[in-house]
Write an enzyme that holds these catalytic residues in place. Structure first.
Site, PDB file in Angstrom:
ATOM      1  N   HIS A 166      -2.498  -8.288  -8.692  1.00  0.00           N
ATOM      2  CA  HIS A 166      -2.314  -8.769  -7.319  1.00  0.00           C
ATOM      3  C   HIS A 166      -1.858 -10.223  -7.253  1.00  0.00           C
ATOM      4  O   HIS A 166      -1.286 -10.657  -6.246  1.00  0.00           O
ATOM      5  CB  HIS A 166      -3.624  -8.587  -6.540  1.00  0.00           C
ATOM      6  CG  HIS A 166      -3.462  -8.558  -5.051  1.00  0.00           C
ATOM      7  ND1 HIS A 166      -2.356  -9.053  -4.397  1.00  0.00           N
ATOM      8  CD2 HIS A 166      -4.295  -8.101  -4.071  1.00  0.00           C
ATOM      9  CE1 HIS A 166      -2.500  -8.889  -3.091  1.00  0.00           C
ATOM     10  NE2 HIS A 166      -3.657  -8.320  -2.867  1.00  0.00           N
ATOM     11  N   ASP A 388      12.330   6.310  -3.263  1.00  0.00           N
ATOM     12  CA  ASP A 388      12.993   7.557  -3.659  1.00  0.00           C
ATOM     13  C   ASP A 388      13.678   7.368  -5.016  1.00  0.00           C
ATOM     14  O   ASP A 388      14.679   6.667  -5.128  1.00  0.00           O
ATOM     15  CB  ASP A 388      14.017   7.940  -2.576  1.00  0.00           C
ATOM     16  CG  ASP A 388      14.822   9.188  -2.919  1.00  0.00           C
ATOM     17  OD1 ASP A 388      14.540   9.835  -3.962  1.00  0.00           O
ATOM     18  OD2 ASP A 388      15.753   9.501  -2.159  1.00  0.00           O
TER      19      ASP A 388
END
Length: 456
Positions: A166, A388
């Site tokens: 993070h 995608d």
């Protein structure tokens, strides 16, 4: 609503040996400092993400693991800091050694189909098999900054799981990287948005000066009797909120508040109140809510704009504090909680973000306050499902579970479709088992109907 992610599903995953994927071309060997927002203690942890993809007729015969691994090497040419390792300098300052050592990559096969998972929302059965913890890879310093596992399914679909450090990026930042990776996997030679480092934009002033009140970093001891971090019997459950549930919650508001709040504010007020009731705190106990706010989109920040392509942490989480008695008292409805939640947005300003960066330097990069705190992060519009790789959009994509590091009091709002194809938000909650029972009962009572959920 149908219950999803059957908790009794068991399957076997066969993994190949973990490998390091390095940039496909030589990259600069340099040290890059993280910002003073990036390297705070509360971001020194790993966040797990997961994307589920069905088979696609145009991709028959193509191996998703090979496609993604090849694209990853090329994407790392542009995002080469991800292939490096963190080092810690004076005053706990973190920096990236851009050593091109590589990203951890695991290829796997599972004897299960996508349909066997049921309707997809977290928590997921056997998730530890879908993102295997490679020994000695979980640390902050001198460990891989990204860990990816691609698991092929019997049906021709696959699961893409990622663990990110993070300190390197926030939700919008990691989605920017994943979309770049996916675009290259579909045949592009470079990302459509070029990555921007420029972490100095979110550094402390010289000299640093804290100019705002930061309840999120108050030093408050966690009373032993309600330290849910130490509770062993923790339960994760997620809840879907579509138009029907949102409308029911809105109807519970006083008339003058029904049209003056966002969906996020409404849900947060509702859930915070239910969660506080479930924890059975004393009326005088202080309770704290923190809402993650994205600083992107603001015109200026410390005199400098945050440019498109910036993938570092550009978030803060202002807090509000009240008492459990005021929040859940008989004379206070969800309307009281809503008015408090709405106050958080008004705290946000360029000066507030700068004050956080200055606080980090002055106070040694502290962690957020954990005592009776709940942190919410709205990732509904970040675009996880739009990633995608060539197999179409994911049927589910987002944070894999509630919590952050060892702290269970963090919930993420992620866009999701229910079993009927209705668009909504799925929110994962982590509570001790008895408190979870009370939480569900309270929600059922307020919505006047049983609330179906997924659980582990």
């Amino acid at each position: 609503m149908n219950q999803s992610s059957p908790s009794d599903l068991v399957f076997t995953v066969k993994r190949r040996q973990p490998e390091l994927v390095a940039p496909a071309k030589p990259t600069p060997r340099e040290f890059k400092l993280l910002s003073d927002i990036d390297d705070q203690d509360g971001f020194r942890l790993q966040i797990p993400l997961v994307h589920f993809y069905p088979s696609h007729p145009s991709m028959v015969g193509k191996d998703p693991a090979h496609v993604i691994k090849t694209a990853l090497a090329h994407a790392l040419v542009f995002y080469y800091p991800f292939a490096g390792r963190l080092r810690e300098g004076h005053a706990r300052k973190l920096m990236v050694d851009c050593s091109a050592q590589g990203v951890l990559f695991v290829e796997a096969d599972a004897d299960v189909t996508l349909s066997q998972f049921g309707h997809l929302q977290p928590p997921f059965p056997c998730f530890q098999q879908l993102l295997y913890k490679v020994p000695s890879s979980e640390g902050m310093i001198d460990c891989p900054l990204l860990h990816i596992q691609v698991t092929r399914l019997k049906c021709g679909g696959f699961i893409f799981a990622l663990q990110m450090n993070h300190t390197m990026c926030d939700g919008p930042g990691v989605v920017q990287f994943l979309k770049a990776l996916a675009k290259i996997a579909r045949g592009a030679s470079e990302p459509s948005i070029q990555p921007v480092w420029l972490r100095k934009l979110l550094n402390a002033r010289d000299p640093p000066r804290v100019t705002c009140t930061h309840y999120e970093y108050q030093q408050v001891a966690v009373p032993p009797h309600d330290d849910i971090e130490e509770t062993q019997d923790m339960v994760q459950r997620s809840f879907f909120f579509g138009p029907t549930q949102i409308a029911a919650i809105r109807q519970s508001l006083p008339h003058h508040l029904r049209d003056g709040c966002t969906k996020f504010e409404l849900l947060t007020a509702f859930l915070w109140r239910c969660r506080t009731i479930a924890l059975q705190l004393e009326p005088i106990d202080a309770v704290r809510l923190m809402c993650v706010i994205n600083a992107r989109g603001k015109k200026t920040l410390g005199g400098l704009e945050i440019p498109e392509g910036y993938y570092g942490n550009a978030i803060v989480f202002p807090a509000v504090v009240t008492t459990a008695g005021k929040l859940i008292g008989e004379n206070n409805s969800i309307g009281y909680a809503l008015e408090i939640v709405k106050r958080i947005k008004s705290e946000m300003s360029e000066e507030y973000v700068q004050s956080v960066a200055d606080l980090m330097v002055i106070r040694g990069r502290p962690c957020f306050t954990k005592a009776r705190s709940w942190i919410v992060s709205n990732l509904e519009h970040v675009g996880f499902r739009d990633v995608d790789f060539g197999w179409g959009k994911a049927v589910f994509a987002g944070i894999a579970k509630a919590g952050a590091g060892g702290f269970p009091g963090v919930s993420f709002y992620v866009s999701c479709e229910n079993a009927e194809g209705e668009e909504g938000i799925v929110i994962c909650i982590c509570l001790p088992s008895k408190a979870m029972e009370r939480f569900v009962k309270e929600m059922d009572g307020m919505l006047e109907k049983p609330f179906m959920h997924s659980s582990l």
